[in-house]
Enzyme design. Sequence first.
Site, PDB file in Angstrom:
ATOM      1  N   SER A  86      31.440  68.652  76.914  1.00 23.09           N
ATOM      2  CA  SER A  86      31.564  69.905  76.413  1.00 23.09           C
ATOM      3  C   SER A  86      33.044  70.262  76.026  1.00 23.09           C
ATOM      4  CB  SER A  86      31.271  70.754  77.804  1.00 23.09           C
ATOM      5  OG  SER A  86      30.063  70.170  77.678  1.00 23.09           O
ATOM      6  N   THR A 104      25.708  71.998  85.191  1.00 18.13           N
ATOM      7  CA  THR A 104      25.352  70.760  84.873  1.00 18.13           C
ATOM      8  C   THR A 104      25.168  70.129  85.515  1.00 18.13           C
ATOM      9  OG1 THR A 104      25.512  68.172  83.751  1.00 18.13           O
ATOM     10  CG2 THR A 104      27.790  69.626  84.523  1.00 18.13           C
ATOM     11  N   LYS A 116      22.173  72.912  89.125  1.00 18.99           N
ATOM     12  CA  LYS A 116      21.682  73.166  88.314  1.00 18.99           C
ATOM     13  C   LYS A 116      20.499  74.600  88.899  1.00 18.99           C
ATOM     14  CE  LYS A 116      21.902  70.930  83.410  1.00 18.99           C
ATOM     15  NZ  LYS A 116      21.557  70.203  82.782  1.00 18.99           N
TER      16      LYS A 116
END
Length: 243
Positions: free
Chosen positions: A16, A61, A65
């Site tokens: 990411s 993540t 979540k």
Amino acid sequence: MRLFGLIGHPLTHSYSASYFNQKFAQEGNLDCQYQLFPLTSIRELPALLAKYPNLEGLNVTIPYKQQVFSCLTNHSIPDGLDACNCIRIRDGMCEGFNTDWVGFEKSFLPLLQPKQKAALVVGHGGAAQAVFFVLKKNGIPYSVVGRNHKPGVDLTYNQLTPADLQTHNIVINTTPLGTFPRITELPSLPYEAVGAGHVFYDLVYNPAETAFMKEGIQRGARVKNGAEMLQIQAEESWKIWNQ
């Protein structure tokens, strides 16, 4: 400096930061930065927000979540979707969103052919929630495989038979099994029942070809990893942070 980031644990596998920082450089957003924030507990999130008052957005993540809902001021997540992977931060308020389902739907549906009738979803955690939502939304029946019996789990690994793989020719791995650096791990399934009529979709994207995917490839299945899903959900998150 506009700051964005990812929370979860562990984050050693994540692309990411490199994705967003490359995006910022290419698009000339020189006032933006994306960082990884590994948290050993979701209870560490308030301290993180206090430490970085310039944080405008977070991705979420594994394994937070679902746990992160306790930290949200409010959320704009569709009914029936019990997971948050995107947070917009404004004036100390945290609003939750889910962009995973958009990423999964757009990357998954083009794989399907008329002969794909039912799905076997491996895993029942936060990452699986977007998968359940999309399957329901598109009228695709599914069964859930987990390690133990609990609400929402239809079959345990020990109960799976080759017949289950023959009646479910879509297999979706939502677990972290096979994620770098533990690349030899994979769900315990009766792979001998897999054939050319199957689709294997793995939410894992690092490595690009997981042990789960290799089992499908060896038997002629169509396979795909979660890289495109990651890209689509990231772009959707960027839109939300800039609304």
